[in-house]
Motif scaffolding. Structure first.
Motif, PDB file in Angstrom:
ATOM      1  N   GLY A 179      23.728   1.783  52.110  1.00  0.00           N
ATOM      2  CA  GLY A 179      23.049   0.633  52.707  1.00  0.00           C
ATOM      3  C   GLY A 179      23.637   0.278  54.058  1.00  0.00           C
ATOM      4  O   GLY A 179      22.900  -0.020  55.013  1.00  0.00           O
ATOM      5  N   GLN A 180      24.958   0.305  54.176  1.00  0.00           N
ATOM      6  CA  GLN A 180      25.599   0.017  55.458  1.00  0.00           C
ATOM      7  C   GLN A 180      25.216   1.053  56.510  1.00  0.00           C
ATOM      8  O   GLN A 180      25.001   0.717  57.676  1.00  0.00           O
ATOM      9  CB  GLN A 180      27.121  -0.025  55.290  1.00  0.00           C
ATOM     10  CG  GLN A 180      27.615  -1.214  54.506  1.00  0.00           C
ATOM     11  CD  GLN A 180      27.305  -2.519  55.209  1.00  0.00           C
ATOM     12  OE1 GLN A 180      27.474  -2.654  56.410  1.00  0.00           O
ATOM     13  NE2 GLN A 180      26.816  -3.484  54.455  1.00  0.00           N
ATOM     14  N   ALA A 181      25.106   2.306  56.108  1.00  0.00           N
ATOM     15  CA  ALA A 181      24.698   3.358  57.050  1.00  0.00           C
ATOM     16  C   ALA A 181      23.260   3.139  57.510  1.00  0.00           C
ATOM     17  O   ALA A 181      22.940   3.337  58.686  1.00  0.00           O
ATOM     18  CB  ALA A 181      24.858   4.726  56.409  1.00  0.00           C
ATOM     19  N   LEU A 182      22.376   2.727  56.606  1.00  0.00           N
ATOM     20  CA  LEU A 182      20.984   2.478  56.979  1.00  0.00           C
ATOM     21  C   LEU A 182      20.859   1.267  57.887  1.00  0.00           C
ATOM     22  O   LEU A 182      20.035   1.252  58.815  1.00  0.00           O
ATOM     23  CB  LEU A 182      20.125   2.296  55.730  1.00  0.00           C
ATOM     24  CG  LEU A 182      19.891   3.546  54.893  1.00  0.00           C
ATOM     25  CD1 LEU A 182      19.131   3.202  53.615  1.00  0.00           C
ATOM     26  CD2 LEU A 182      19.145   4.601  55.685  1.00  0.00           C
ATOM     27  N   VAL A 183      21.657   0.248  57.665  1.00  0.00           N
ATOM     28  CA  VAL A 183      21.627  -0.946  58.507  1.00  0.00           C
ATOM     29  C   VAL A 183      22.138  -0.623  59.907  1.00  0.00           C
ATOM     30  O   VAL A 183      21.693  -1.221  60.899  1.00  0.00           O
ATOM     31  CB  VAL A 183      22.446  -2.085  57.862  1.00  0.00           C
ATOM     32  CG1 VAL A 183      22.690  -3.223  58.825  1.00  0.00           C
ATOM     33  CG2 VAL A 183      21.723  -2.593  56.631  1.00  0.00           C
ATOM     34  N   ALA A 184      23.045   0.331  60.020  1.00  0.00           N
ATOM     35  CA  ALA A 184      23.636   0.686  61.308  1.00  0.00           C
ATOM     36  C   ALA A 184      22.691   1.488  62.199  1.00  0.00           C
ATOM     37  O   ALA A 184      22.957   1.645  63.387  1.00  0.00           O
ATOM     38  CB  ALA A 184      24.922   1.468  61.082  1.00  0.00           C
ATOM     39  N   ILE A 185      21.587   1.978  61.668  1.00  0.00           N
ATOM     40  CA  ILE A 185      20.626   2.731  62.472  1.00  0.00           C
ATOM     41  C   ILE A 185      19.972   1.764  63.453  1.00  0.00           C
ATOM     42  O   ILE A 185      19.496   0.700  63.060  1.00  0.00           O
ATOM     43  CB  ILE A 185      19.570   3.405  61.573  1.00  0.00           C
ATOM     44  CG1 ILE A 185      20.232   4.441  60.669  1.00  0.00           C
ATOM     45  CG2 ILE A 185      18.480   4.052  62.409  1.00  0.00           C
ATOM     46  CD1 ILE A 185      19.305   5.042  59.644  1.00  0.00           C
ATOM     47  N   PRO A 186      19.909   2.104  64.734  1.00  0.00           N
ATOM     48  CA  PRO A 186      19.319   1.181  65.718  1.00  0.00           C
ATOM     49  C   PRO A 186      17.832   0.931  65.444  1.00  0.00           C
ATOM     50  O   PRO A 186      17.121   1.788  64.925  1.00  0.00           O
ATOM     51  CB  PRO A 186      19.526   1.886  67.053  1.00  0.00           C
ATOM     52  CG  PRO A 186      19.898   3.279  66.750  1.00  0.00           C
ATOM     53  CD  PRO A 186      20.389   3.331  65.335  1.00  0.00           C
ATOM     54  N   SER A 187      17.371  -0.242  65.818  1.00  0.00           N
ATOM     55  CA  SER A 187      15.971  -0.603  65.556  1.00  0.00           C
ATOM     56  C   SER A 187      15.007   0.261  66.350  1.00  0.00           C
ATOM     57  O   SER A 187      13.857   0.446  65.956  1.00  0.00           O
ATOM     58  CB  SER A 187      15.730  -2.077  65.856  1.00  0.00           C
ATOM     59  OG  SER A 187      16.010  -2.345  67.219  1.00  0.00           O
ATOM     60  N   SER A 188      15.445   0.834  67.479  1.00  0.00           N
ATOM     61  CA  SER A 188      14.554   1.703  68.257  1.00  0.00           C
ATOM     62  C   SER A 188      14.162   2.941  67.461  1.00  0.00           C
ATOM     63  O   SER A 188      13.089   3.505  67.671  1.00  0.00           O
ATOM     64  CB  SER A 188      15.229   2.110  69.566  1.00  0.00           C
ATOM     65  OG  SER A 188      16.403   2.850  69.293  1.00  0.00           O
ATOM     66  N   GLY A 199       9.459   3.679  66.456  1.00  0.00           N
ATOM     67  CA  GLY A 199       8.626   4.794  66.873  1.00  0.00           C
ATOM     68  C   GLY A 199       8.997   5.398  68.199  1.00  0.00           C
ATOM     69  O   GLY A 199       8.331   6.319  68.659  1.00  0.00           O
ATOM     70  N   GLU A 200      10.014   4.930  68.871  1.00  0.00           N
ATOM     71  CA  GLU A 200      10.379   5.502  70.153  1.00  0.00           C
ATOM     72  C   GLU A 200      10.977   6.898  69.996  1.00  0.00           C
ATOM     73  O   GLU A 200      10.855   7.727  70.874  1.00  0.00           O
ATOM     74  CB  GLU A 200      11.375   4.591  70.871  1.00  0.00           C
ATOM     75  CG  GLU A 200      10.768   3.263  71.266  1.00  0.00           C
ATOM     76  CD  GLU A 200      11.785   2.329  71.882  1.00  0.00           C
ATOM     77  OE1 GLU A 200      12.884   2.813  72.251  1.00  0.00           O
ATOM     78  OE2 GLU A 200      11.493   1.137  71.993  1.00  0.00           O
ATOM     79  N   VAL A 201      11.609   7.132  68.903  1.00  0.00           N
ATOM     80  CA  VAL A 201      12.202   8.435  68.665  1.00  0.00           C
ATOM     81  C   VAL A 201      11.147   9.426  68.178  1.00  0.00           C
ATOM     82  O   VAL A 201      11.204  10.616  68.479  1.00  0.00           O
ATOM     83  CB  VAL A 201      13.349   8.316  67.631  1.00  0.00           C
ATOM     84  CG1 VAL A 201      13.905   9.681  67.278  1.00  0.00           C
ATOM     85  CG2 VAL A 201      14.444   7.424  68.175  1.00  0.00           C
TER      86      VAL A 201
END
Length: 106
Positions: free
Chosen positions: A83-92, A96-98
């Motif tokens: 969960g901490q790893a998923l929260v650390a993913i940037p919102s960009s 859909g920018e990626v």
């Protein structure tokens, strides 16, 4: 006495199929079982289990619940780290920018 002529200690009318390695008596197929690679009669198997239970000590019953609690805690820690790893993913990454296709403007 050889196994060919021996009779079961508990059932004298039956021929013996094995020798109990603990008490050195002959038994038929119904009276013996294999435990940890050794052929034992029921009485010796019960005595062995009783000795094992006594060797654990007075708090031996506490081992299984502690192992269960430790397993649940370890599982919770794994899910917490995920969960901490998923929260650390940037919102960009989520917006859909990626994931734009080549040629599409973002």
């Amino acid at each position: 006495m050889s196994l060919a002529r021996a009779r079961c200690f508990r059932h004298p009318l039956r021929e013996a199929a094995a020798l109990c390695l603990a008490c050195r008596r002959f038994y038929c197929r119904e009276c013996v079982t294999e435990h940890e690679g050794r052929v034992l009669c029921a009485a010796c198997l019960v005595a062995r289990a009783e000795r094992t239970r006594r060797q654990r000590g007075p708090l031996g019953w506490l081992a299984a619940p502690c192992q269960l609690l430790l397993g649940v805690l370890l599982l919770w820690l794994c899910f917490f780290a995920l969960g901490q790893a998923l929260v650390a993913i940037p919102s960009s990454f989520h917006e859909g920018e990626v994931w734009t296709r080549p040629g599409e403007g973002g």
